[in-house]
Design an enzyme around this catalytic site. Sequence first.
Site, PDB file in Angstrom:
ATOM      1  N   VAL A 188       1.693   1.506  -6.522  1.00 21.74           N
ATOM      2  CA  VAL A 188       1.505   0.570  -7.634  1.00 21.74           C
ATOM      3  C   VAL A 188       1.625   1.230  -9.005  1.00 21.74           C
ATOM      4  O   VAL A 188       1.781   0.544 -10.015  1.00 21.74           O
ATOM      5  CB  VAL A 188       0.148  -0.181  -7.546  1.00 21.74           C
ATOM      6  N   ASN A 197      -5.446  -4.648  -6.519  1.00 26.96           N
ATOM      7  CA  ASN A 197      -6.686  -4.098  -5.976  1.00 26.96           C
ATOM      8  C   ASN A 197      -6.635  -2.602  -5.675  1.00 26.96           C
ATOM      9  O   ASN A 197      -7.673  -1.952  -5.604  1.00 26.96           O
ATOM     10  CB  ASN A 197      -7.020  -4.898  -4.702  1.00 26.96           C
ATOM     11  N   ASP A 227       0.853  -1.198   0.000  1.00 28.16           N
ATOM     12  CA  ASP A 227       0.000   0.000   0.000  1.00 28.16           C
ATOM     13  C   ASP A 227       0.881   1.238   0.000  1.00 28.16           C
ATOM     14  O   ASP A 227       2.017   1.198   0.492  1.00 28.16           O
ATOM     15  CB  ASP A 227      -0.913   0.002   1.232  1.00 28.16           C
ATOM     16  N   TYR A 276     -12.375   7.526 -13.863  1.00 28.94           N
ATOM     17  CA  TYR A 276     -12.530   6.243 -13.150  1.00 28.94           C
ATOM     18  C   TYR A 276     -13.107   5.189 -14.102  1.00 28.94           C
ATOM     19  O   TYR A 276     -12.599   4.060 -14.171  1.00 28.94           O
ATOM     20  CB  TYR A 276     -13.455   6.456 -11.947  1.00 28.94           C
TER      21      TYR A 276
HETATM   22  N1  LIG Z   1     -15.756   0.612  -2.276  1.00 27.61           N
HETATM   23  C1  LIG Z   1     -16.447   0.599  -3.382  1.00 27.61           C
HETATM   24  O1  LIG Z   1     -17.619   0.994  -3.402  1.00 27.61           O
HETATM   25  C2  LIG Z   1     -15.818   0.065  -4.647  1.00 27.61           C
HETATM   26  C3  LIG Z   1     -16.656  -0.260  -5.717  1.00 27.61           C
HETATM   27  C4  LIG Z   1     -16.087  -0.744  -6.886  1.00 27.61           C
HETATM   28  C5  LIG Z   1     -14.719  -0.913  -6.993  1.00 27.61           C
HETATM   29  N2  LIG Z   1     -13.928  -0.578  -5.946  1.00 27.61           N
HETATM   30  C6  LIG Z   1     -12.493  -0.762  -6.111  1.00 27.61           C
HETATM   31  O2  LIG Z   1     -11.984  -1.509  -5.018  1.00 27.61           O
HETATM   32  C7  LIG Z   1     -10.589  -1.260  -4.884  1.00 27.61           C
HETATM   33  C8  LIG Z   1     -10.260  -1.044  -3.424  1.00 27.61           C
HETATM   34  O3  LIG Z   1     -10.830   0.196  -3.005  1.00 27.61           O
HETATM   35  P1  LIG Z   1     -11.588   0.351  -1.607  1.00 27.61           P
HETATM   36  O4  LIG Z   1     -13.012   0.543  -1.900  1.00 27.61           O
HETATM   37  O5  LIG Z   1     -11.166  -0.695  -0.672  1.00 27.61           O
HETATM   38  O6  LIG Z   1     -11.026   1.796  -1.168  1.00 27.61           O
HETATM   39  P2  LIG Z   1     -10.038   2.186   0.028  1.00 27.61           P
HETATM   40  O7  LIG Z   1      -9.709   3.624  -0.199  1.00 27.61           O
HETATM   41  O8  LIG Z   1     -10.633   1.792   1.333  1.00 27.61           O
HETATM   42  O9  LIG Z   1      -8.760   1.266  -0.213  1.00 27.61           O
HETATM   43  C9  LIG Z   1      -7.886   1.525  -1.296  1.00 27.61           C
HETATM   44  C10 LIG Z   1      -6.454   1.302  -0.815  1.00 27.61           C
HETATM   45  O10 LIG Z   1      -5.575   1.555  -1.919  1.00 27.61           O
HETATM   46  C11 LIG Z   1      -4.460   2.286  -1.423  1.00 27.61           C
HETATM   47  N3  LIG Z   1      -3.806   3.041  -2.486  1.00 27.61           N
HETATM   48  C12 LIG Z   1      -4.185   4.214  -3.052  1.00 27.61           C
HETATM   49  N4  LIG Z   1      -3.281   4.593  -3.978  1.00 27.61           N
HETATM   50  C13 LIG Z   1      -2.321   3.636  -4.001  1.00 27.61           C
HETATM   51  C14 LIG Z   1      -1.129   3.465  -4.745  1.00 27.61           C
HETATM   52  N5  LIG Z   1      -0.729   4.374  -5.654  1.00 27.61           N
HETATM   53  N6  LIG Z   1      -0.388   2.367  -4.521  1.00 27.61           N
HETATM   54  C15 LIG Z   1      -0.751   1.443  -3.586  1.00 27.61           C
HETATM   55  N7  LIG Z   1      -1.862   1.566  -2.838  1.00 27.61           N
HETATM   56  C16 LIG Z   1      -2.637   2.644  -3.054  1.00 27.61           C
HETATM   57  C17 LIG Z   1      -5.045   3.190  -0.340  1.00 27.61           C
HETATM   58  O11 LIG Z   1      -4.057   3.664   0.544  1.00 27.61           O
HETATM   59  C18 LIG Z   1      -6.055   2.247   0.313  1.00 27.61           C
HETATM   60  O12 LIG Z   1      -5.483   1.529   1.383  1.00 27.61           O
HETATM   61  C19 LIG Z   1     -10.285  -0.070  -5.795  1.00 27.61           C
HETATM   62  O13 LIG Z   1      -9.686  -0.535  -6.988  1.00 27.61           O
HETATM   63  C20 LIG Z   1     -11.656   0.510  -6.085  1.00 27.61           C
HETATM   64  O14 LIG Z   1     -11.694   1.200  -7.301  1.00 27.61           O
HETATM   65  C21 LIG Z   1     -14.443  -0.090  -4.773  1.00 27.61           C
END
Ligand SMILES: NC(=O)c1ccc[n+]([C@@H]2O[C@H](COP(=O)([O-])OP(=O)(O)OC[C@H]3O[C@@H](n4cnc5c(N)ncnc54)[C@H](O)[C@@H]3O)[C@@H](O)[C@H]2O)c1
Length: 287
Positions: free
Chosen positions: A64, A90, A37, A160
């Site tokens: 990432v 992810n 992360d 996005y």
């Molecule tokens: N929560 C939702 O409603 C939802 C819906 C569809 C898709 N997603 C996808 O799920 C995935 C996880 O997101 P989430 O909902 O858990 O959000 P979140 O913000 O809780 O977790 C995302 C994590 O990614 C980390 N991150 C951000 N930029 C980064 C980088 N450059 N390198 C490494 N880590 C990085 C953040 O620090 C965080 O810990 C994402 O790809 C998001 O697009 C989420």
Amino acid sequence: MKSFHDRVAVITGGAGGLGRAMAERFAREGMKIVLADIDAAALDRTAAEMRSAGARVLAVRTDVSQSADVESLARATLAEFGAVHLVANNAGVGPLGAVWESTERDWLWTLGVNLWGVIHGVRVFAPILLEQAAKSGTEGHIVNTASVAGLISPPGMGAYNVSKHAVVALTETLHHDLARCTDRVRCSLLCPAYVPTGIADSERNRPEALRDPNHVKSEEQRALEEGLRKAVQSGKISAADVAERVFEAVRDERFYILTHERIKSAIAARMEDLLAGANPRNPLAVR
Ligand SMILES: NC(=O)c1ccc[n+]([C@@H]2O[C@H](COP(=O)([O-])OP(=O)(O)OC[C@H]3O[C@@H](n4cnc5c(N)ncnc54)[C@H](O)[C@@H]3O)[C@@H](O)[C@H]2O)c1
């Protein structure tokens, strides 16, 4: 993938949200976990909490979007655990705004994390999984997190949507490419709708160089952000529920992981409009 115990899972964006939930779910199967992360403080906290719950965890601070970081993540994983079996690409971020309102830095940031993060993850880790499979028949699996925004195009989130449609295309292609050369390495595509996580606050981890200090957000942009925060917070399916679905899909070797049943009508509407030559309906208005 049939065996999990003592195998190694690398999970990006693993410090919180869906990534942490996946890490905890795979740790329950006895997997060794590598959390990657960009948020060093959250990463250390999550790693410490998981360790005190009995998990074997390596934490590697990783951006990432940077190929060198993902390459050193792979080296650190192999140095610590000697192998890698499951890779969850992810990490993701979600700035909002009409297509023309997203700044160049918004695009670079979003595509850097959401798309290049997955590209780097596949480019760096797939050869390792394939080599292990060729040498010893070891199973491997890659899970890429897209979104329903990779299957439909809701308004107000162009960067996005572009990143997530690209992850869908990349992962479907990966499925075919893997199938042409092995049955030991597979992949799955995770497409959730709203899940309560930190995604509406992803600005917290935007690198300084990709911020727009002089950009003033429009009223519409602020309203979109407020709407997203509410939608995410009121999501009925938890991160742990999603992680359970991911585990089942990896175990059962299923490709598509669609966690939200109700969104399927919007996906169907997109396909119907496309095939009928009709103009696209707003997917958020389809019931
Ligand atoms: N929560 C939702 O409603 C939802 C819906 C569809 C898709 N997603 C996808 O799920 C995935 C996880 O997101 P989430 O909902 O858990 O959000 P979140 O913000 O809780 O977790 C995302 C994590 O990614 C980390 N991150 C951000 N930029 C980064 C980088 N450059 N390198 C490494 N880590 C990085 C953040 O620090 C965080 O810990 C994402 O790809 C998001 O697009 C989420």
